[in-house]
Write a protein that holds these residues in place. Structure first.
Motif, PDB file in Angstrom:
ATOM      1  N   GLU A  67       0.843  -1.202   0.000  1.00  0.00           N
ATOM      2  CA  GLU A  67       0.000   0.000   0.000  1.00  0.00           C
ATOM      3  C   GLU A  67       0.878   1.253   0.000  1.00  0.00           C
ATOM      4  OE1 GLU A  67      -3.010   0.360   3.039  1.00  0.00           O
ATOM      5  OE2 GLU A  67      -3.227   2.502   2.620  1.00  0.00           O
ATOM      6  N   TRP A  68       1.954   1.214   0.787  1.00  0.00           N
ATOM      7  CA  TRP A  68       2.844   2.373   0.844  1.00  0.00           C
ATOM      8  C   TRP A  68       3.465   2.642  -0.524  1.00  0.00           C
ATOM      9  CZ3 TRP A  68       3.802   6.666   3.054  1.00  0.00           C
ATOM     10  CH2 TRP A  68       5.033   7.311   2.859  1.00  0.00           C
ATOM     11  N   GLU A  69       3.892   1.560  -1.222  1.00  0.00           N
ATOM     12  CA  GLU A  69       4.503   1.742  -2.546  1.00  0.00           C
ATOM     13  C   GLU A  69       3.483   2.271  -3.553  1.00  0.00           C
ATOM     14  OE1 GLU A  69       8.035  -1.631  -2.332  1.00  0.00           O
ATOM     15  OE2 GLU A  69       5.993  -2.258  -2.859  1.00  0.00           O
ATOM     16  N   ILE A  70       2.224   1.864  -3.394  1.00  0.00           N
ATOM     17  CA  ILE A  70       1.178   2.398  -4.284  1.00  0.00           C
ATOM     18  C   ILE A  70       1.015   3.893  -4.029  1.00  0.00           C
ATOM     19  CG2 ILE A  70      -1.296   2.385  -4.787  1.00  0.00           C
ATOM     20  CD1 ILE A  70      -1.234  -0.660  -4.217  1.00  0.00           C
ATOM     21  N   ARG A  71       0.914   4.248  -2.759  1.00  0.00           N
ATOM     22  CA  ARG A  71       0.726   5.671  -2.445  1.00  0.00           C
ATOM     23  C   ARG A  71       1.911   6.499  -2.933  1.00  0.00           C
ATOM     24  NH1 ARG A  71      -3.797   6.737   0.490  1.00  0.00           N
ATOM     25  NH2 ARG A  71      -4.816   4.902   1.358  1.00  0.00           N
ATOM     26  N   GLU A  72       3.104   5.920  -2.809  1.00  0.00           N
ATOM     27  CA  GLU A  72       4.305   6.601  -3.303  1.00  0.00           C
ATOM     28  C   GLU A  72       4.270   6.704  -4.834  1.00  0.00           C
ATOM     29  OE1 GLU A  72       8.552   6.308  -1.090  1.00  0.00           O
ATOM     30  OE2 GLU A  72       7.945   4.590  -2.283  1.00  0.00           O
ATOM     31  N   GLY A  73       3.796   5.618  -5.475  1.00  0.00           N
ATOM     32  CA  GLY A  73       3.759   5.563  -6.938  1.00  0.00           C
ATOM     33  C   GLY A  73       2.826   6.590  -7.559  1.00  0.00           C
TER      34      GLY A  73
END
Ligand code: FES
Ligand code: FES
Length: 161
Positions: free
Chosen positions: A124-130
């Motif tokens: 989820e964190w990588e999605i939000r960062e992406g």
């Protein structure tokens, strides 16, 4: 400035354009080629509405000159579907209601697709960062994150052409 003849490959099609070298890629895509799914929001590389993919990576097309994109494969939101079938990210955005006014949606989809190209199973964190370079003033982002998670979990199958 003297105009130049360039060839841009967009969604697999070569377009010959006779343009001013200062023409932005977003202008070339929208105003010369006529693919208006890509939006022009801020023109200051802030909002992400103009995001496209260049060789599979997300790029803000207001930050690139059209002449700089020559020789690369450009994909716009119109190029996500295959044979009339929406891409998994598009299906997921629909199912999760990951849009309201829709102005950010094309750019958001392109950032989501580029993220999944690079990292098919993001946290989820990588999605939000992406998607941090894409501003949405309507959805609150949670539905967008859920849509990308659903694709990563394999809920949607890609159509092979
Ligand atoms: S129009 Fe390109 S980032 Fe806003
Ligand atoms: S859906 Fe309106 S700005 Fe994102």
């Amino acid at each position: 400035m003297e105009k130049r003849l360039i060839t841009l490959n967009v969604n697999g099609i070569d377009y010959e354009l006779y343009i001013n070298p200062k023409t932005l890629l977003v202008e070339a895509i929208r105003d010369y080629i006529g693919l208006t799914g890509t939006k022009r929001g801020c023109d200051t590389v802030s909002c992400g509405a103009c995001t496209v993919m260049i060789d599979g990576m997300s790029v803000k097309s207001c930050a690139v000159l059209a002449v700089q994109a020559e020789g690369y494969k450009i994909t716009t939101v119109e190029g996500l579907e295959k044979d009339g079938k929406l891409a998994p990210v598009q299906e997921a955005f629909l199912d999760e209601g990951a849009y309201q006014c829709g102005f950010c949606t094309a750019g958001m989809l392109m950032s989501a697709q580029a993220l999944l190209n690079e990292n098919p199973n993001p946290t989820e964190w990588e999605i939000r960062e992406g998607i941090e370079g894409n501003i949405c003033r309507c959805t609150g982002y949670n539905s967008i994150v859920r849509a990308i998670q659903a694709v990563a979990k394999g809920k949607y199958m890609e159509v092979k052409s």
